[in-house]
Structures are given as C-alpha cells and as structure tokens.
Design a protein around this motif. Structure first.
Motif, PDB file in Angstrom:
ATOM      1  N   ILE A  39      -6.389  -0.883   1.498  1.00  0.00           N
ATOM      2  CA  ILE A  39      -5.604   0.338   1.318  1.00  0.00           C
ATOM      3  C   ILE A  39      -5.309   0.560  -0.164  1.00  0.00           C
ATOM      4  O   ILE A  39      -5.589  -0.296  -1.005  1.00  0.00           O
ATOM      5  N   THR A  49      -6.724   4.832   2.298  1.00  0.00           N
ATOM      6  CA  THR A  49      -7.530   3.725   2.781  1.00  0.00           C
ATOM      7  C   THR A  49      -8.750   3.588   1.890  1.00  0.00           C
ATOM      8  O   THR A  49      -9.193   4.567   1.268  1.00  0.00           O
ATOM      9  N   ALA A  69     -11.292  -3.599   7.349  1.00  0.00           N
ATOM     10  CA  ALA A  69     -11.008  -2.217   6.940  1.00  0.00           C
ATOM     11  C   ALA A  69      -9.535  -1.816   7.041  1.00  0.00           C
ATOM     12  O   ALA A  69      -9.004  -1.171   6.123  1.00  0.00           O
ATOM     13  N   PRO A  70      -8.805  -2.160   8.132  1.00  0.00           N
ATOM     14  CA  PRO A  70      -7.397  -1.736   8.217  1.00  0.00           C
ATOM     15  C   PRO A  70      -6.505  -2.307   7.114  1.00  0.00           C
ATOM     16  O   PRO A  70      -5.409  -1.791   6.881  1.00  0.00           O
ATOM     17  N   PHE A  71      -6.978  -3.358   6.450  1.00  0.00           N
ATOM     18  CA  PHE A  71      -6.160  -4.023   5.427  1.00  0.00           C
ATOM     19  C   PHE A  71      -6.559  -3.625   4.006  1.00  0.00           C
ATOM     20  O   PHE A  71      -5.961  -4.095   3.041  1.00  0.00           O
ATOM     21  N   GLU A 101     -15.618  -4.053   9.454  1.00  0.00           N
ATOM     22  CA  GLU A 101     -14.788  -3.292  10.399  1.00  0.00           C
ATOM     23  C   GLU A 101     -13.434  -3.985  10.632  1.00  0.00           C
ATOM     24  O   GLU A 101     -12.397  -3.323  10.780  1.00  0.00           O
ATOM     25  N   LYS A 102     -13.419  -5.312  10.649  1.00  0.00           N
ATOM     26  CA  LYS A 102     -12.174  -6.046  10.878  1.00  0.00           C
ATOM     27  C   LYS A 102     -11.273  -6.051   9.643  1.00  0.00           C
ATOM     28  O   LYS A 102     -10.042  -6.098   9.748  1.00  0.00           O
ATOM     29  N   SER A 107     -12.745   2.510   1.643  1.00  0.00           N
ATOM     30  CA  SER A 107     -13.952   2.260   2.424  1.00  0.00           C
ATOM     31  C   SER A 107     -15.157   2.781   1.654  1.00  0.00           C
ATOM     32  O   SER A 107     -15.009   3.426   0.621  1.00  0.00           O
TER      33      SER A 107
END
Length: 273
Positions: A242, A271, A238-240, A235-236, A273
């Motif tokens: 891409i 993104t 995930a924003p990175f 989860e931490k 995932s």
C-alpha cells in the motif's frame, strides 16, 4: 594506633594490640584510646547482628549474575506494565506491529528492482497497453507491457526511473511478450494511477528492500518465476502493498527502500501493484 596498624598484616596487628593492652606496658591505654581485643570482638558481633540474613552468606558470581538478570527482567516487565497503564490512563491506544501477526509469504520472495524506461510505444492491437523497453541492470533491456495508456502519456514514462517486479514469467499480452511488471499506485476505484518512483540517485538494477526484513541471507533470495506464480505469492502479498498518507509505498508499515533512500509516489492511501 588503629590507623598505624591498618596497613600491616593481622599477626602484627594482634601483636601490637596485645602489647598496647598490657597493664605493665609503656602505652597509656586511656590516653590513646586503646580498645582491647575482647571488646573489639563484642563490637564486631553486635555489628554483624544488624546485617540482614540474606546478606550473611557469600554469593557466587554466577548466582549473583543470575539474580541480577532476574531482577532486570522484573524491572523491565514492571516498566512495560507501567507504560501500558499510563497509555491506557491517558487514552492513548497501544500500537501493535503488523509484522507480529503477519502469516503470509515473505516479502523477500519478490524481486523488485530499480529500472529505467528507455523506450515507449503504443501496442498495435490493445488500446490500454504501452510497450516498453526497460533497463533493469541486465545485459539486455526487458520488454514489458503495461496497461497505463488511460492514465499517462508516453513522455510520462520514457526516460523515467521506475520499480519493476522482475521475477514474473514471460507472458504474451495481445501477442507482445511481457517479462515483468512496472509497479504503480492506484486509488480505491482505480481511476487514478501513478508510477512508484525510486530516489534519483538509486542504482539501476539494484534490489528494493524493506526495513526489518533480511534481504542478504540465502533464505532471502527471490522466488523462481515458476514458484512465484504457482504459489500465487503476488496475489497473497497484494493486500499488504500500500501507500501511506504521505504517498510512501509500504509493506506492513515499512517503506520500500533503495541505497539512495525511500521510494515515493504522489498518490496517498492507495494500493501498489
């Protein structure tokens, strides 16, 4: 006379000079241009006066090396400052490396491997799920459930090479034990989803790496399944995770890599995932 003396020791040079300088000697001093010892010393002192003070004392090799290193640092700093000034003057923004300011968990915590989808079938109770058997280089294929039925047909998956996040705990999805996750790229509103694909020659089971990160040392081993979930590492991160404008999956501007090259996806600016 000077040329003849240059290859001899000092005592012989002085002796020859003394003989040549005698008034009753056999050498015609004016004809050969003999410069007597006293005049030589006068000329030498005059020359020494022209040497700057900082060069008059002998410098040790260690001190000289240190001075050279300091001078090199000053030159490098000046060059960097000039480049920055030139970039500012030309209107070009200095690009900051996102790795320098990143404070999240290590990307090496994830165990992403190349896999091959051997079999695909519809989940009996979930309209959005496919069930898959995927070879990730282990003794037995893994069973994984993926919510990809709204986005692709079974033939879009079966026989394809994919990327699999392998260090996830097994969990039951509508009764089906799923051990891992097939990585895909999606757009902002999640209306389009595409597989992230390794190069065709990538080895089944090999670990995906990221340039400029150490994947070889003891500290680079993937987190255990329990630790990955407990610390919410995915989860931490995930924003990175891409895709860039060319559809290359990235972490902090660095591509997902295999031994055969860069991984790809047909979906840019998405993104992973």
């Amino acid at each position: 006379l000077t040329g003849e003396m240059s290859g001899q020791d000092v005592t012989k040079q002085l002796s020859l000079l003394s003989m040549a300088s005698r008034d009753d000697g056999v050498v015609d001093k004016e004809a050969v241009g003999v410069v007597e010892f006293g005049e030589r010393m006068t000329r030498l002192k005059a020359f020494l006066e022209t040497i700057p003070e900082n060069f008059r004392e002998p410098v040790s090799k260690k001190k000289k090396k240190k001075e050279e290193e300091e001078e090199a640092k000053k030159n490098a700093a000046a060059e960097a400052a000039n480049e920055g000034a030139n970039a500012a003057a030309s209107g070009v923004a200095m690009v900051e490396d996102p790795k320098d300011t990143y404070e999240g968990p290590p990307i090496t915590a994830l165990d992403i491997r190349v896999g091959r989808v051997l079999k695909v079938w519809n989940h009996e109770e979930a309209d959005r799920l496919y069930c898959e058997e995927i070879d990730v280089g282990e003794e037995e294929p893994r069973q994984i459930a993926s919510g990809l039925r709204p986005f692709m047909n079974p033939e879009d998956l079966e026989g394809k090479n994919v990327l699999v996040l392998c260090n996830l705990k097994t969990r039951k999805l509508m009764g089906f034990p799923s051990h891992g996750m097939v990585l895909c790229a999606s757009n902002a509103d999640h209306t389009e989803v595409k597989l992230v694909s390794p190069p065709p020659d990538a080895q089944i089971g090999e670990r995906v790496t990221i340039p400029d990160f150490d994947f070889q040392g003891d500290d680079s081993k993937p987190f255990a399944e329990n630790k990955l979930g407990k610390k919410k590492v995915l989860e931490k991160l995930a924003p990175f995770l891409i895709t860039n404008k060319y559809g290359i999956p990235e972490f902090l501007g660095r591509p997902f890599m295999t031994s055969a090259g860069v991984c790809t996806t047909p979906l840019p600016d998405g993104t992973v995932s």
